[in-house]
Motif scaffolding. Sequence first.
Motif, short mmCIF file in Angstrom:
data_model
loop_
_atom_site.label_atom_id
_atom_site.label_comp_id
_atom_site.label_asym_id
_atom_site.label_seq_id
_atom_site.Cartn_x
_atom_site.Cartn_y
_atom_site.Cartn_z
N ILE A 55 0.86 -1.19 0.00
CA ILE A 55 0.00 0.00 0.00
C ILE A 55 0.90 1.24 0.00
O ILE A 55 1.83 1.34 0.81
CB ILE A 55 -0.92 0.00 1.24
N LYS A 56 0.62 2.15 -0.87
CA LYS A 56 1.35 3.42 -0.92
C LYS A 56 0.55 4.41 -0.05
O LYS A 56 -0.43 5.02 -0.49
CB LYS A 56 1.47 3.95 -2.35
N TRP A 57 0.97 4.54 1.21
CA TRP A 57 0.19 5.30 2.18
C TRP A 57 0.05 6.76 1.81
O TRP A 57 -1.00 7.37 2.06
CB TRP A 57 0.82 5.14 3.56
N THR A 58 1.07 7.36 1.23
CA THR A 58 0.97 8.78 0.87
C THR A 58 -0.08 8.99 -0.22
O THR A 58 -0.86 9.93 -0.14
CB THR A 58 2.32 9.34 0.41
N LEU A 59 -0.10 8.10 -1.20
CA LEU A 59 -1.09 8.22 -2.27
C LEU A 59 -2.49 7.96 -1.74
O LEU A 59 -3.45 8.63 -2.15
CB LEU A 59 -0.75 7.27 -3.42
N LEU A 60 -2.61 7.02 -0.81
CA LEU A 60 -3.91 6.75 -0.19
C LEU A 60 -4.39 7.97 0.59
O LEU A 60 -5.57 8.33 0.53
CB LEU A 60 -3.81 5.53 0.72
N LEU A 61 -3.49 8.62 1.31
CA LEU A 61 -3.84 9.81 2.07
C LEU A 61 -4.32 10.92 1.15
O LEU A 61 -5.33 11.58 1.43
CB LEU A 61 -2.64 10.29 2.89
N ALA B 25 -5.70 10.55 -1.77
CA ALA B 25 -6.99 10.14 -2.32
C ALA B 25 -8.12 10.36 -1.31
O ALA B 25 -9.20 10.87 -1.67
CB ALA B 25 -6.94 8.68 -2.75
N ILE B 26 -7.89 9.99 -0.06
CA ILE B 26 -8.91 10.18 0.97
C ILE B 26 -9.17 11.66 1.21
O ILE B 26 -10.32 12.10 1.34
CB ILE B 26 -8.49 9.47 2.28
N LEU B 27 -8.11 12.44 1.25
CA LEU B 27 -8.25 13.89 1.45
C LEU B 27 -9.01 14.54 0.29
O LEU B 27 -9.90 15.38 0.52
CB LEU B 27 -6.87 14.53 1.62
N ALA B 28 -8.71 14.14 -0.93
CA ALA B 28 -9.41 14.68 -2.09
C ALA B 28 -10.89 14.30 -2.05
O ALA B 28 -11.77 15.14 -2.33
CB ALA B 28 -8.78 14.19 -3.39
N ALA B 29 -11.20 13.06 -1.67
CA ALA B 29 -12.59 12.63 -1.57
C ALA B 29 -13.33 13.43 -0.49
O ALA B 29 -14.49 13.82 -0.68
CB ALA B 29 -12.66 11.14 -1.29
N ALA B 30 -12.68 13.67 0.63
CA ALA B 30 -13.30 14.44 1.71
C ALA B 30 -13.56 15.88 1.26
O ALA B 30 -14.60 16.47 1.59
CB ALA B 30 -12.41 14.42 2.94
N LEU B 31 -12.62 16.44 0.50
CA LEU B 31 -12.81 17.80 0.02
C LEU B 31 -13.92 17.88 -1.02
O LEU B 31 -14.66 18.87 -1.06
CB LEU B 31 -11.50 18.35 -0.55
N THR C 193 3.37 13.62 -6.79
CA THR C 193 4.01 12.59 -5.98
C THR C 193 4.06 11.26 -6.73
O THR C 193 5.08 10.56 -6.72
CB THR C 193 3.27 12.41 -4.65
N LYS C 194 2.97 10.92 -7.40
CA LYS C 194 2.92 9.66 -8.15
C LYS C 194 3.95 9.67 -9.29
O LYS C 194 4.63 8.68 -9.52
CB LYS C 194 1.52 9.43 -8.71
N LYS C 195 4.06 10.81 -9.97
CA LYS C 195 5.05 10.92 -11.06
C LYS C 195 6.46 10.75 -10.51
O LYS C 195 7.27 10.02 -11.09
CB LYS C 195 4.91 12.27 -11.75
N ARG C 196 6.75 11.41 -9.38
CA ARG C 196 8.07 11.32 -8.78
C ARG C 196 8.38 9.89 -8.34
O ARG C 196 9.49 9.39 -8.54
CB ARG C 196 8.16 12.26 -7.57
N VAL D 92 -9.15 21.01 -3.46
CA VAL D 92 -9.18 19.77 -4.26
C VAL D 92 -8.15 19.85 -5.38
O VAL D 92 -7.40 18.89 -5.61
CB VAL D 92 -10.59 19.50 -4.84
N ILE D 93 -8.11 20.98 -6.05
CA ILE D 93 -7.15 21.15 -7.14
C ILE D 93 -5.72 21.00 -6.62
O ILE D 93 -4.89 20.32 -7.22
CB ILE D 93 -7.36 22.51 -7.85
N LEU D 94 -5.43 21.63 -5.47
CA LEU D 94 -4.08 21.55 -4.90
C LEU D 94 -3.73 20.13 -4.46
O LEU D 94 -2.64 19.63 -4.75
CB LEU D 94 -3.96 22.51 -3.72
N VAL D 95 -4.65 19.48 -3.75
CA VAL D 95 -4.38 18.13 -3.24
C VAL D 95 -4.21 17.14 -4.38
O VAL D 95 -3.29 16.31 -4.37
CB VAL D 95 -5.50 17.68 -2.27
N MET D 96 -5.09 17.21 -5.38
CA MET D 96 -4.96 16.29 -6.51
C MET D 96 -3.68 16.55 -7.29
O MET D 96 -3.01 15.62 -7.73
CB MET D 96 -6.19 16.38 -7.41
#
Length: 61
Positions: free
Chosen positions: A4-10, A12-18, A51-54, A41-45
């Motif tokens: 599990i990539k915890w940073t990416l999960l975080l 995703a959850i933050l974007a969904a909450a926003l 992060t995913k690209k890096r 949302v724009i900033l978090v996504m």
Amino acid sequence: MKQIKWTLLLYAILAAALIAGIGVAIAEQSIIGTLACIIAVILVMGMGFKTKKRMRENGQL
């Protein structure tokens, strides 16, 4: 099994909450809240995709 990539999960959850926050702000008829959630949302996504690209470039994905 994949790790599990915890940073990416975080992100995703933050974007969904926003996104849910946008709905709440619209229901409350708060223009400021709606705009703040949209901007967030724009900033978090954007940070998530960056992060995913890096991680992909570093061979972590």
